[in-house]
Design a protein around this motif. Structure first.
Motif, short mmCIF file in Angstrom:
data_model
loop_
_atom_site.label_atom_id
_atom_site.label_comp_id
_atom_site.label_asym_id
_atom_site.label_seq_id
_atom_site.Cartn_x
_atom_site.Cartn_y
_atom_site.Cartn_z
N LYS A 256 30.18 8.56 2.10
CA LYS A 256 30.00 8.41 0.86
C LYS A 256 31.02 7.85 -0.25
O LYS A 256 30.71 7.24 -1.17
N TYR A 318 30.35 15.38 -6.34
CA TYR A 318 29.42 14.35 -6.26
C TYR A 318 28.24 14.65 -5.44
O TYR A 318 27.27 14.36 -5.59
N GLN A 319 28.61 15.37 -4.31
CA GLN A 319 27.52 15.79 -3.29
C GLN A 319 26.49 16.71 -3.98
O GLN A 319 25.38 17.00 -3.79
N SER A 322 23.93 14.84 -5.50
CA SER A 322 23.47 13.54 -4.59
C SER A 322 21.96 13.88 -4.53
O SER A 322 21.47 15.12 -4.11
N PHE A 451 26.41 8.39 -3.94
CA PHE A 451 25.66 9.70 -3.43
C PHE A 451 24.34 9.61 -4.20
O PHE A 451 23.64 10.59 -4.37
#
Length: 511
Positions: A256, A318-319, A322, A451
């Motif tokens: 990603k 960022y995860q 997501s 994401f």
């Protein structure tokens, strides 16, 4: 190379969308005049040529040229249509597929056999027809296939063109342009490599791993003091909150990030062991008999690589967001992490204390509206420069030519918003030149899209700031030497006395 696209696709709604036909009709009419021709010359772009709604399926037929490719047009329609359906009818969109997709390519002067060979083992391609032109017919493409721009990569493959590095396409100011610099300069204290002297004094000792060091008490004291000043003066002063991020990052997260496309050779990959005791019993027996580690047997006991050691440190941020819908009233969200090492494989470039494979950083990450991200980035840069002055460094800030999220990439992602300057690189004078000690990065919607970070109204961007604390220490020693009394007040006032070096009969070697 002239290209024509013909796509038939479906948006999957969460309920019966037939009651929204009138609004869908108005939306498509407006999109044909605006959204689908944005960025294209007059009378060019994409157009929805047919559509219909059947219960929870919204079917679209799109034709286009090279200026707005049909799959990009299909993706462009998704979020605005979702907002209309959600606001007025409380219906969501749950995904998309391209059921039929064909691309006609003008092959005049092209090597048709070479193109067919290139595409023969591409799983997305169903078949290739050759007539007046070349027609590529795709298998059904999922939302993941479309958003990962598989089609663009196939087009790039047949075009065979070498594109300019993406950062040079994106940046509105030429990389390498100096934007800020210190007002006064001082003479460097050392006329030799700081690494050599640090080893002689016993501040560091080489570790068997390439690009690794053991950092001993005097160095550690200086490092921690510099880190504390940086934390107090930058993230804490600007309202960032501390977090603890994982450092073992799944490959799916790196995909990603697009790191696997840009710089796959710059990471350490981690393979978990198999649940097979027999292999490891054999490994232990061979190890007991042989002098060398039985690497081949060890490989048998390992699964395929599944993780990397964190190369950027901001990946978990960022995860975290997501597939989440951000709360606009909570923005901007600003956090920082300083919990451990970052890892990058420098290969033959690893040297001394300033270019290592394992190093300490302070990472600041933020998400907000476009205005909030730009403002936060500028505040961070201003605070950064203020701390460099406190450290009495000779420094300058230039437009970076290698923002980590674009490094190695040449393919421009359509409909991703990029800032005018993706990276502000901070450099400090070193023996014989300068070294990068950190950067301020604005990502636009690069990670928002990668994401699938959702926002209910306004567009959100992300940004990050990296402080390469290991390099800060190397630069500090080059500027000010190893004598505490010669150090600038901001450090000297916090360190009353340096701790002793642990010694053996033979180390450190006598000078």
């Amino acid at each position: 190379m002239e290209l024509n696209f013909h796509l038939k696709g479906i948006f999957n709604a969460s309920g019966n969308a037939e009651k929204a036909i009138d609004d869908i009709a108005r939306f498509i009419e407006d999109a044909n005049q605006g959204l689908l021709v944005r960025g294209a010359p007059e009378d060019r772009g994409a157009k929805v040529v047919d559509w219909h709604v059947s219960n929870d399926d919204i079917s679209l037929e799109i034709r286009s040229d090279r200026y707005v490719r049909a799959h990009d047009a299909f993706i462009r329609l998704y979020n605005p249509l979702r907002e209309i359906l959600g606001k007025s009818y409380h219906i969501g969109l749950r995904g998309m597929q391209a059921k039929d997709y064909e691309i006609e390519v003008d092959i005049e002067g092209a090597d048709v056999k070479k193109i067919k060979d290139l595409l023969s083992d591409v799983p997305e391609v169903k078949k290739i027809e050759i007539g007046e032109g070349l027609k590529i017919i795709f298998n059904e493409l999922s939302e993941g296939d479309l958003r990962s721009h598989s089609v663009d990569k196939i087009i790039k493959l047949i075009q065979g063109e070498e594109k300019e590095e993406l950062v040079y396409v994106v940046s509105k100011v030429k990389p390498g342009t100096v934007l800020y610099e210190c007002k006064s300069r001082k003479n460097l204290s050392l006329d030799q490599d700081a690494t050599e002297l640090a080893e002689e004094l016993g501040w560091v000792k080489r570790f068997p791993g390439k690009g690794q060091w053991t950092y001993l008490p005097p160095y550690a004291k200086l490092f921690r003091t510099i880190a504390d000043v940086a934390v107090e003066e930058i993230p804490e002063r600007l309202g960032f909150s501390e977090v603890l991020f994982p450092k073992l990052i799944p490959l799916e997260v790196m995909k990603k990030m697009r790191y696997l496309e840009g710089l796959p050779e710059g990471m350490y990959y981690v393979s978990p062991p198999k649940r097979d005791p027999k292999i490891f019993e054999r490994f232990k027996r061979e190890l007991a008999i042989r002098r060398d580690i039985p690497i081949d047997t060890l490989k048998e006991g390992l699964k395929d690589p599944a993780y990397v050691l964190a190369p950027a440190q901001c990946e978990p941020f960022y995860q975290f967001f997501s597939h989440e819908m951000v709360d606009m009233t909570e923005l901007p969200i600003k956090v920082f992490d300083r919990s451990g090492f970052t890892y990058r494989w420098e290969g033959g470039a690893a040297k001394g204390l300033d270019r290592v494979n394992e190093f300490q950083r302070l990472e600041m990450v933020f998400i907000g509206t476009i205005e909030e991200v730009k403002e936060t980035a500028q505040e961070c840069l201003n605070a950064y420069m203020r701390v460099l002055d406190l450290m009495e460094f000779n420094w300058y800030v230039e437009v970076g030519d290698d923002p980590f999220y674009l490094e190695g990439l040449k393919e421009e992602k359509r409909d991703i918003e990029y800032p005018d300057i993706p990276k502000y690189e901070v450099r400090v004078e070193s023996k014989g030149g300068s070294i990068s000690v950190g950067s301020v990065n604005i990502h636009g919607t690069h990670f928002v899209q990668g994401f699938s970070i959702q926002s209910p109204s306004r567009t959100v961007w992300t940004g990050c700031v990296g402080l390469g604390l290991s390099r800060w220490v190397a630069a500090f020693l080059t500027h000010h030497g190893f004598n505490l009394k010669d150090w600038p007040p901001v450090i000297k006032e916090r360190i009353k006395e340096l701790p002793k070096v642990p010694k053996t009969l033979e180390w450190p070697k006598k000078r």
